[in-house]
Write a protein that holds these residues in place. Structure first.
Motif, PDB file in Angstrom:
ATOM      1  N   THR A   1       0.788  -1.313  -0.041  1.00  0.00           N
ATOM      2  CA  THR A   1       0.007   0.037  -0.046  1.00  0.00           C
ATOM      3  C   THR A   1       0.828   1.352  -0.176  1.00  0.00           C
ATOM      4  O   THR A   1       0.334   2.408  -0.258  1.00  0.00           O
ATOM      5  N   THR A   2       2.195   1.265   0.205  1.00  0.00           N
ATOM      6  CA  THR A   2       3.019   2.299   0.278  1.00  0.00           C
ATOM      7  C   THR A   2       3.691   2.133  -1.065  1.00  0.00           C
ATOM      8  O   THR A   2       3.914   1.100  -1.537  1.00  0.00           O
ATOM      9  N   LYS A   3       4.022   3.404  -1.629  1.00  0.00           N
ATOM     10  CA  LYS A   3       4.658   3.310  -2.933  1.00  0.00           C
ATOM     11  C   LYS A   3       6.202   2.947  -2.723  1.00  0.00           C
ATOM     12  O   LYS A   3       6.990   3.906  -2.300  1.00  0.00           O
ATOM     13  N   ILE A   4       6.672   1.919  -3.009  1.00  0.00           N
ATOM     14  CA  ILE A   4       7.969   1.533  -2.652  1.00  0.00           C
ATOM     15  C   ILE A   4       8.717   1.514  -3.972  1.00  0.00           C
ATOM     16  O   ILE A   4       8.309   0.887  -5.040  1.00  0.00           O
ATOM     17  N   CYS A   5       9.828   2.267  -3.853  1.00  0.00           N
ATOM     18  CA  CYS A   5      10.411   2.612  -5.134  1.00  0.00           C
ATOM     19  C   CYS A   5      11.843   2.042  -5.316  1.00  0.00           C
ATOM     20  O   CYS A   5      12.441   1.818  -4.409  1.00  0.00           O
ATOM     21  N   ILE A   6      12.430   1.645  -6.519  1.00  0.00           N
ATOM     22  CA  ILE A   6      13.475   1.212  -6.892  1.00  0.00           C
ATOM     23  C   ILE A   6      14.384   2.726  -7.345  1.00  0.00           C
ATOM     24  O   ILE A   6      14.081   2.958  -8.300  1.00  0.00           O
ATOM     25  N   ALA A   7      14.967   3.028  -6.277  1.00  0.00           N
ATOM     26  CA  ALA A   7      15.432   4.524  -6.570  1.00  0.00           C
ATOM     27  C   ALA A   7      16.551   4.506  -7.629  1.00  0.00           C
ATOM     28  O   ALA A   7      16.868   5.213  -8.386  1.00  0.00           O
ATOM     29  N   ASN A   8      17.541   3.309  -7.228  1.00  0.00           N
ATOM     30  CA  ASN A   8      18.674   3.263  -8.287  1.00  0.00           C
ATOM     31  C   ASN A   8      19.009   1.610  -8.224  1.00  0.00           C
ATOM     32  O   ASN A   8      18.696   1.016  -7.153  1.00  0.00           O
ATOM     33  N   THR A   9      20.256   1.201  -9.013  1.00  0.00           N
ATOM     34  CA  THR A   9      20.708   0.029  -8.943  1.00  0.00           C
ATOM     35  C   THR A   9      22.160   0.197  -9.149  1.00  0.00           C
ATOM     36  O   THR A   9      22.727   1.128  -9.679  1.00  0.00           O
TER      37      THR A   9
ATOM     38  N   TRP B   1      27.743   1.558  -6.059  1.00  0.00           N
ATOM     39  CA  TRP B   1      27.256   2.091  -7.413  1.00  0.00           C
ATOM     40  C   TRP B   1      25.683   2.495  -7.179  1.00  0.00           C
ATOM     41  O   TRP B   1      25.291   3.467  -7.650  1.00  0.00           O
ATOM     42  N   ALA B   2      25.087   1.610  -6.288  1.00  0.00           N
ATOM     43  CA  ALA B   2      23.486   1.958  -6.467  1.00  0.00           C
ATOM     44  C   ALA B   2      23.140   3.075  -5.568  1.00  0.00           C
ATOM     45  O   ALA B   2      22.259   3.881  -5.793  1.00  0.00           O
ATOM     46  N   ALA B   3      24.002   3.352  -4.553  1.00  0.00           N
ATOM     47  CA  ALA B   3      24.014   4.172  -3.409  1.00  0.00           C
ATOM     48  C   ALA B   3      24.356   5.689  -4.451  1.00  0.00           C
ATOM     49  O   ALA B   3      23.599   6.639  -4.170  1.00  0.00           O
ATOM     50  N   LYS B   4      25.346   5.487  -4.989  1.00  0.00           N
ATOM     51  CA  LYS B   4      25.885   6.846  -5.804  1.00  0.00           C
ATOM     52  C   LYS B   4      24.980   7.261  -6.855  1.00  0.00           C
ATOM     53  O   LYS B   4      24.783   8.620  -6.704  1.00  0.00           O
ATOM     54  N   LYS B   5      24.351   6.283  -7.470  1.00  0.00           N
ATOM     55  CA  LYS B   5      23.390   6.755  -8.605  1.00  0.00           C
ATOM     56  C   LYS B   5      21.921   7.145  -7.976  1.00  0.00           C
ATOM     57  O   LYS B   5      21.284   7.939  -8.486  1.00  0.00           O
ATOM     58  N   GLY B   6      21.856   6.752  -6.565  1.00  0.00           N
ATOM     59  CA  GLY B   6      20.483   7.200  -5.978  1.00  0.00           C
ATOM     60  C   GLY B   6      20.942   8.358  -5.036  1.00  0.00           C
ATOM     61  O   GLY B   6      20.053   8.764  -4.075  1.00  0.00           O
ATOM     62  N   HIS B   7      22.181   8.947  -5.377  1.00  0.00           N
ATOM     63  CA  HIS B   7      22.573  10.325  -4.770  1.00  0.00           C
ATOM     64  C   HIS B   7      22.413  10.228  -3.064  1.00  0.00           C
ATOM     65  O   HIS B   7      21.983  11.046  -2.146  1.00  0.00           O
ATOM     66  N   THR B   8      23.107   9.200  -2.737  1.00  0.00           N
ATOM     67  CA  THR B   8      23.169   9.052  -1.286  1.00  0.00           C
ATOM     68  C   THR B   8      24.564   8.054  -1.145  1.00  0.00           C
ATOM     69  O   THR B   8      25.347   8.023  -2.059  1.00  0.00           O
ATOM     70  N   GLN B   9      24.942   8.153   0.019  1.00  0.00           N
ATOM     71  CA  GLN B   9      26.063   7.176   0.573  1.00  0.00           C
ATOM     72  C   GLN B   9      25.664   5.935   1.214  1.00  0.00           C
ATOM     73  O   GLN B   9      24.776   5.748   1.830  1.00  0.00           O
ATOM     74  N   VAL B  10      26.479   5.037   0.976  1.00  0.00           N
ATOM     75  CA  VAL B  10      26.265   3.431   1.678  1.00  0.00           C
ATOM     76  C   VAL B  10      26.144   3.675   3.028  1.00  0.00           C
ATOM     77  O   VAL B  10      24.967   3.128   3.857  1.00  0.00           O
TER      78      VAL B  10
ATOM     79  N   THR C   1      15.579   3.569   3.737  1.00  0.00           N
ATOM     80  CA  THR C   1      16.338   3.107   2.679  1.00  0.00           C
ATOM     81  C   THR C   1      17.141   1.666   2.877  1.00  0.00           C
ATOM     82  O   THR C   1      17.281   1.410   3.994  1.00  0.00           O
ATOM     83  N   VAL C   2      17.056   0.887   1.766  1.00  0.00           N
ATOM     84  CA  VAL C   2      17.533  -0.557   1.864  1.00  0.00           C
ATOM     85  C   VAL C   2      18.153  -0.668   0.730  1.00  0.00           C
ATOM     86  O   VAL C   2      17.836  -0.331  -0.449  1.00  0.00           O
ATOM     87  N   LEU C   3      19.362  -1.371   0.804  1.00  0.00           N
ATOM     88  CA  LEU C   3      20.017  -1.797  -0.143  1.00  0.00           C
ATOM     89  C   LEU C   3      19.553  -3.426  -0.342  1.00  0.00           C
ATOM     90  O   LEU C   3      20.036  -4.106   0.617  1.00  0.00           O
ATOM     91  N   ALA C   4      19.436  -4.065  -1.331  1.00  0.00           N
ATOM     92  CA  ALA C   4      18.839  -5.389  -1.690  1.00  0.00           C
ATOM     93  C   ALA C   4      19.504  -5.865  -2.722  1.00  0.00           C
ATOM     94  O   ALA C   4      19.478  -5.426  -4.150  1.00  0.00           O
ATOM     95  N   GLY C   5      19.818  -7.265  -2.938  1.00  0.00           N
ATOM     96  CA  GLY C   5      20.404  -7.924  -3.793  1.00  0.00           C
ATOM     97  C   GLY C   5      20.919  -9.090  -3.718  1.00  0.00           C
ATOM     98  O   GLY C   5      20.778  -9.683  -2.597  1.00  0.00           O
ATOM     99  N   ALA C   6      21.773  -9.668  -4.616  1.00  0.00           N
ATOM    100  CA  ALA C   6      22.477 -10.975  -4.461  1.00  0.00           C
ATOM    101  C   ALA C   6      23.600 -10.841  -5.591  1.00  0.00           C
ATOM    102  O   ALA C   6      23.751 -10.239  -6.432  1.00  0.00           O
ATOM    103  N   SER C   7      24.645 -12.014  -5.294  1.00  0.00           N
ATOM    104  CA  SER C   7      25.570 -12.097  -6.240  1.00  0.00           C
ATOM    105  C   SER C   7      26.148 -13.475  -6.328  1.00  0.00           C
ATOM    106  O   SER C   7      25.627 -14.345  -5.725  1.00  0.00           O
TER     107      SER C   7
ATOM    108  N   GLY D   1      24.373  -7.536  -8.126  1.00  0.00           N
ATOM    109  CA  GLY D   1      23.267  -6.631  -8.419  1.00  0.00           C
ATOM    110  C   GLY D   1      22.595  -6.524  -7.273  1.00  0.00           C
ATOM    111  O   GLY D   1      22.145  -7.220  -6.560  1.00  0.00           O
ATOM    112  N   PHE D   2      22.669  -5.027  -7.107  1.00  0.00           N
ATOM    113  CA  PHE D   2      21.764  -4.447  -5.814  1.00  0.00           C
ATOM    114  C   PHE D   2      20.914  -3.375  -6.297  1.00  0.00           C
ATOM    115  O   PHE D   2      21.308  -2.674  -7.149  1.00  0.00           O
ATOM    116  N   SER D   3      19.710  -3.209  -5.438  1.00  0.00           N
ATOM    117  CA  SER D   3      18.995  -2.162  -5.829  1.00  0.00           C
ATOM    118  C   SER D   3      19.036  -1.449  -4.370  1.00  0.00           C
ATOM    119  O   SER D   3      18.929  -1.800  -3.230  1.00  0.00           O
ATOM    120  N   LEU D   4      18.679   0.087  -4.829  1.00  0.00           N
ATOM    121  CA  LEU D   4      18.435   0.789  -3.455  1.00  0.00           C
ATOM    122  C   LEU D   4      16.889   1.090  -3.638  1.00  0.00           C
ATOM    123  O   LEU D   4      16.487   1.824  -4.264  1.00  0.00           O
TER     124      LEU D   4
END
Length: 335
Positions: A11-19, A64-73, A130-136, A168-171
């Motif tokens: 019900t919340t707008k959960i966005c993939i800010a960047n990857t 990379w995901a954090a930088k492209k999403g205009h934040t820091q890890v 904010t959450v970083l989520a992914g796998a490798s 691959g990780f998403s912000l």
């Protein structure tokens, strides 16, 4: 949040800010290469172990995901991730360096979507911003653990797949403008089709993919034609053919695709295609994400599949239980 038999509607707008996507040197020739943020020149640098190189690759993808999403890890609330190595040691060691709250997950090659689902739940509950989520996965490390060290030079059957070196990780954030939104998720069930061959993962995982896709379509009152693409990962060439045969839908030929089957194109060297937790992660958070951002895709279903075996269970004669987790993403322009 609404829960319908394992399908969650947020019900919340959960966005993939960047990857962020980082791959190994072999992957530079992938059909998806244009969407990768970084291509390593070596699988492992001098004096590094494969596992150390794996951890470094995860760190880089997160940055990379954090930088492209205009934040820091170090500003991110939670890191969620997984890999295929014993006790998730590469992801654990990457989390040690990144030094933020961390949840390690394991659904084999379905770990990327499990990570995103858990991240969405944290955001939906209001317990994270904010959450970083992914796998490798890392080719040399995974081959040594699940099959044979590369130095053995063993020959593989045509049903086998090549483990992708990739992270691959998403912000994930809430309430952003002009950004792909995760609207639904379907949590997989463990499905065992009684397969026993660890070099034929596509046949083992196809039934799990079918179960998750069918439940998602039913629970969201949707049909295949409603999606621009339903991308699985990673069944490979044989597994995706099996899955298409399971569905009696005229749209399967175009809409139902597989990251592993397409990853290395038609190069027969890779047998049935790509695999590994990083395979679907870099495709979903690379090209698919890019197509959503551009507006080329409006609605997609991403279905990551995992074989829940270990070298020990295979030696004990167990069959291969599998799982598939899915997220539905839409591109919604918001003022």
């Amino acid at each position: 949040m609404v829960n319908t038999f394992g399908t969650l509607q947020f019900t919340t707008k959960i966005c993939i800010a960047n990857t962020g996507t980082v791959v190994g040197p072999v992957e530079k020739d992938s059909t998806f290469a244009d969407s990768f943020d970084e291509v390593l020149s070596l699988e492992a640098e001098k004096d590094e172990t494969n596992e150390q190189a794996h951890a470094r690759m995860i760190e880089s993808a997160c940055h990379w995901a954090a930088k492209k999403g205009h934040t820091q890890v170090d500003k991110v609330d939670v890191l969620i991730g997984g890999d295929l190595i014993n006790q998730l040691s590469p992801t654990n060691f990457a989390a040690r360096s990144l030094a933020i709250p961390y949840l390690g997950v394991f659904s084999a090659c379905a770990s990327s979507m499990e990570s995103v689902i858990l991240g969405c739940l944290l955001l939906e509950s209001g317990n994270a911003r904010t959450v970083l989520a992914g796998a490798s996965s890392h080719h040399q490390a995974v081959e040594r653990q699940f099959r044979y060290p590369l130095e053995y030079g063993t020959q593989k059957p045509k049903t086998s797949q090549w483990t992708v070196t990739g992270a691959g990780f998403s912000l994930l954030e809430k309430d952003l403008k002009n950004t792909p939104v995760v609207t639904h998720a379907t949590i997989g069930k463990v499905v065992d089709s009684q397969q026993t061959n660890p070099l034929h993962m596509g046949a083992a995982m196809a039934s799990a993919a079918r179960d998750t896709i069918e439940r998602h379509l039913t629970n969201t009152n949707s049909k295949m034609a409603d999606f621009d693409v339903i991308m699985t990962g990673d069944l490979g060439n044989i597994g995706i053919s099996i899955l298409k045969e399971m569905f009696q839908d005229e749209n399967t030929g175009v809409i139902l695709q597989d990251a592993g089957a397409q990853f290395y194109g038609n190069d027969k060297f890779f047998n049935a295609g790509g695999s590994g937790a990083g395979c679907s992660a870099v495709v979903f958070f690379g090209q698919i994400y890019d197509q959503l951002k551009k507006g080329s895709f409006k609605r997609v279903l991403l279905v990551a599949t995992g074989a829940l075996l270990s070298p020990l269970t295979f030696q004990q004669g167990e069959t291969i239980p599998c799982i598939a987790h899915a997220i539905e993403c839409r591109m919604e322009k918001r003022g």
